[in-house]
Design a protein around this motif. Structure first.
Motif, PDB file in Angstrom:
ATOM      1  N   UNK A 201       0.830  -1.209   0.000  1.00  0.00           N
ATOM      2  CA  UNK A 201       0.000   0.000   0.000  1.00  0.00           C
ATOM      3  C   UNK A 201       0.860   1.253   0.000  1.00  0.00           C
ATOM      4  N   UNK A 202       1.925   1.240   0.805  1.00  0.00           N
ATOM      5  CA  UNK A 202       2.789   2.406   0.866  1.00  0.00           C
ATOM      6  C   UNK A 202       3.497   2.676  -0.440  1.00  0.00           C
TER       7      UNK A 202
ATOM      8  N   UNK B  92      -5.437   3.166  -4.281  1.00  0.00           N
ATOM      9  CA  UNK B  92      -5.198   1.934  -3.518  1.00  0.00           C
ATOM     10  C   UNK B  92      -6.150   1.871  -2.332  1.00  0.00           C
ATOM     11  N   UNK B  93      -6.770   0.710  -2.146  1.00  0.00           N
ATOM     12  CA  UNK B  93      -7.566   0.420  -0.954  1.00  0.00           C
ATOM     13  C   UNK B  93      -6.846  -0.651  -0.156  1.00  0.00           C
TER      14      UNK B  93
ATOM     15  N   UNK C  57       6.173   2.025   6.457  1.00  0.00           N
ATOM     16  CA  UNK C  57       5.633   2.233   5.115  1.00  0.00           C
ATOM     17  C   UNK C  57       4.279   2.936   5.085  1.00  0.00           C
ATOM     18  N   UNK C  58       3.454   2.686   6.099  1.00  0.00           N
ATOM     19  CA  UNK C  58       2.093   3.213   6.048  1.00  0.00           C
ATOM     20  C   UNK C  58       2.007   4.627   6.612  1.00  0.00           C
TER      21      UNK C  58
ATOM     22  N   UNK D  19      -4.166  11.325  -0.729  1.00  0.00           N
ATOM     23  CA  UNK D  19      -5.590  11.211  -1.083  1.00  0.00           C
ATOM     24  C   UNK D  19      -5.909   9.971  -1.912  1.00  0.00           C
ATOM     25  N   UNK D  20      -4.890   9.345  -2.500  1.00  0.00           N
ATOM     26  CA  UNK D  20      -5.132   8.160  -3.337  1.00  0.00           C
ATOM     27  C   UNK D  20      -5.020   6.855  -2.559  1.00  0.00           C
ATOM     28  N   UNK D  21      -4.840   6.936  -1.234  1.00  0.00           N
ATOM     29  CA  UNK D  21      -4.781   5.733  -0.397  1.00  0.00           C
ATOM     30  C   UNK D  21      -5.938   5.750   0.590  1.00  0.00           C
ATOM     31  N   UNK D  22      -6.748   4.694   0.558  1.00  0.00           N
ATOM     32  CA  UNK D  22      -7.842   4.511   1.524  1.00  0.00           C
ATOM     33  C   UNK D  22      -7.490   3.322   2.414  1.00  0.00           C
TER      34      UNK D  22
END
Length: 550
Positions: free
Chosen positions: A22-23, A33-34, A203-204, A211-214
């Motif tokens: 995700x990161x 990315x979810x 990483x998280x 804004x593109x990571x949920x």
């Protein structure tokens, strides 16, 4: 989340690999990315304080607290298998030890028919991920997100252990992850300035404001959404509500060696007979899903120390506890900043009739703790104590993971099948004997008041094997249940794509063809780092024909 919302990638499981995925993938602002995590946020102090895993070991909030099926080779015992259930997954509750395994492990993967996974190919990803406080060199990274630190102060007991290992022929080493693994020394840990460095932290945390990571926590994946033989989304339960999310590119399973195969089976991907047993429509008869389970069996030898220099002594005294807390608060050092195991050893324990080592590389690993308890994470003994834990590095025994029902909240059947082969039994007993030899060495002798377990009555190999059957436990490294390869029992290919299903990869320790010779957190991070490059390469290759056509 709006029902019509779509993502490019859905990552299932925010553990050691999932946080990396995700990161890294969300570094591209055009990629949505979810990340789904069944557990809660990683807010507990006990997660972030290195010694806190004694608390999270039994936490119903942050730990799945699995149990295996009764293992016939362990006299019918069920073995407790803790697994992380929070952001960071098991990297948030593990023993913090940074070990990669041996060069030969990865060369063996390649030799099994997995090109691109040899040591020279995976080393750059270890280096990319690593932020070692010693700085960069030919084997290490100095600026990577996963922080790796030395244990600051030397301990009298660990020094005696290292000297005792040298006296039975094992050299001292300063780096288990360098040119050669063999030796005795101090572990490096995934800590930074006295705090745990989980993959959620590494990483998280830097990615959370993108804004593109949920990130959805307390979201238990229940099945894949499939369009024919292509994964196009994930169904999950959150707050008692059934939800679904869809993706344009790929679903990336990173739920670990127990729950990634479980989710595949629940989705109709797995052994036909098993799926039919529970009335699950067979999407793809993939016989290897959930098979090939491997784990390191931990055998703990405990000793009473002649001197009050152990962590037991500090924890069993209010004054000692106050000193521990003050040392951490003032300097971010001491046992609270280290965790449990400080010393390690990789050696060749199993010998042939002529006394020569059977293996060409270490076949046994030690975890040495300056405390003692009845089990990992248990209450320390009221006396001065220390522990030698030994495990066979490359077990031949194979078990399985299989669903028990169609309910994703019900833990699957887990059968490790420990000590199923003669080599495993002989090597494990040899490891116990090697631990005793170090304890009896001149350097250690002044510190050993008595051996508590196995104890003086265990004298023969048969006695020691029975001790192992009655007391052995996991050292928390289940792997191999969605293994990489091209044979009929392989689940993923060399790019970690599930055979026969489009838009789906498995990226965690379940994809390991064989268990690495050591702790599995660093290899899981490496696999995810390498997978990110492959995902991006494949996405670029897929986009090229469309661009030409346009």
């Amino acid at each position: 989340m709006p029902a019509e919302e779509e993502f490019d990638y859905i990552v299932v499981g925010a553990g050691s690999a999932g946080c990396v995925l995700a990161g890294r993938l969300s570094e591209d602002p055009s990629t949505r990315v979810l990340l789904l995590e069944a557990g809660p946020e990683d807010r507990s102090l006990w997660i972030h304080l290195p010694i806190g895993y004694g608390k999270t070991m039994w936490s119903p909030t942050y730990n799945w607290r699995f149990e295996t099926d009764p293992d016939p080779n362990m006299n019918g015992r069920r073995i407790y298998w803790p697994r992380g259930k929070t952001l960071g997954g098991s990297s948030s509750i593990n023993g913090l030890i940074y070990i990669r395994g041996q060069r030969e492990d990865y060369d063996h993967w390649a030799a099994l028919g997995n090109p691109g996974w040899g040591y020279e190919e995976v080393l750059p990803y270890f280096i990319r991920s690593e932020g070692n406080e010693r700085g960069a060199d030919a084997f290490h990274g100095g600026k990577g997100p996963l922080k790796v630190s030395d244990i600051g102060a030397k301990h009298e007991l660990i020094e005696a252990f290292i000297a005792g290992a040298q006296q039975i022929g094992v050299p001292r080493t300063e780096d288990f992850n360098g040119a050669t693994q063999e030796g005795a020394g101090y572990y490096q840990l995934t800590t930074h300035r006295g705090w745990r460095c989980s993959t959620a932290k590494a990483y998280l945390a830097p990615a959370r404001q993108r804004p593109n990571l949920r990130i959805e926590t307390e979201a238990l994946a229940s099945s894949l959404v499939l369009d024919g033989r292509r994964a196009v989304g994930v169904r999950y339960r959150q707050g008692g509500v059934e939800k679904a999310a869809r993706c344009r590119a790929e679903v990336l399973l990173a739920a670990g060696a127990l729950q990634s195969p479980q989710l595949l089976q629940l989705s109709g991907i797995g052994p036909r007979a098993l799926l039919q047993q529970f009335g699950i429509p067979v999407v793809h008869d993939l016989a290897g899903v959930g098979e090939n389970l491997q784990d390191h069996l931990q055998i703990r030898l405990s000793y009473e120390c002649t001197q009050p220099i152990t962590t037991n002594d500090q924890l069993n005294s209010w004054v000692g506890q106050a000193k521990l807390g003050l040392e951490w608060l003032m300097h971010r050092s001491g046992p609270l900043a280290v965790g449990i195991n400080q010393g390690g050893c990789f050696m060749r324990a199993l010998r042939d009739a002529g006394g020569r080592p059977v293996a060409s590389t270490p076949d046994i690993q030690f975890h040495v703790a300056t405390l003692s308890a009845d089990m990992a994470g248990g209450k320390v003994h009221p006396w001065s104590g220390f522990t030698f834990s030994v495990c066979q590095l490359r077990p031949e025994s194979r078990g399985h993971v299989r669903i028990r029902s169609r309910d994703p909240a019900e833990p699957p059947s887990m059968q490790p099948n420990y000590l199923a082969t003669e080599l495993d039994r002989a090597t494990t007993v040899a490891g116990v004997k090697a631990a005793r030899a170090i304890a009896a060495a001149p350097a250690m002798r002044p510190y050993v008041k008595r051996e508590i377990k196995p104890g003086p009555d265990a004298t023969s190999d048969e006695d020691l094997l029975e001790f192992c059957r009655n007391n052995g436990a996991t050292i928390f490294h289940p792997s191999g249940t969605c293994r990489m390869g091209s044979d009929p029992l392989a689940v993923v290919d060399t790019r970690l794509r599930v055979h026969g299903i489009g838009g789906l990869r498995v990226i965690d320790c379940s994809a390991m063809p064989t268990l690495v010779s050591g702790n599995t957190n660093a290899p899981a991070v490496m696999m995810a780092e390498k997978a990110v490059d492959m995902i991006r390469e494949d996405a670029t290759a897929a986009a090229a024909p469309a661009a030409l056509a346009a």
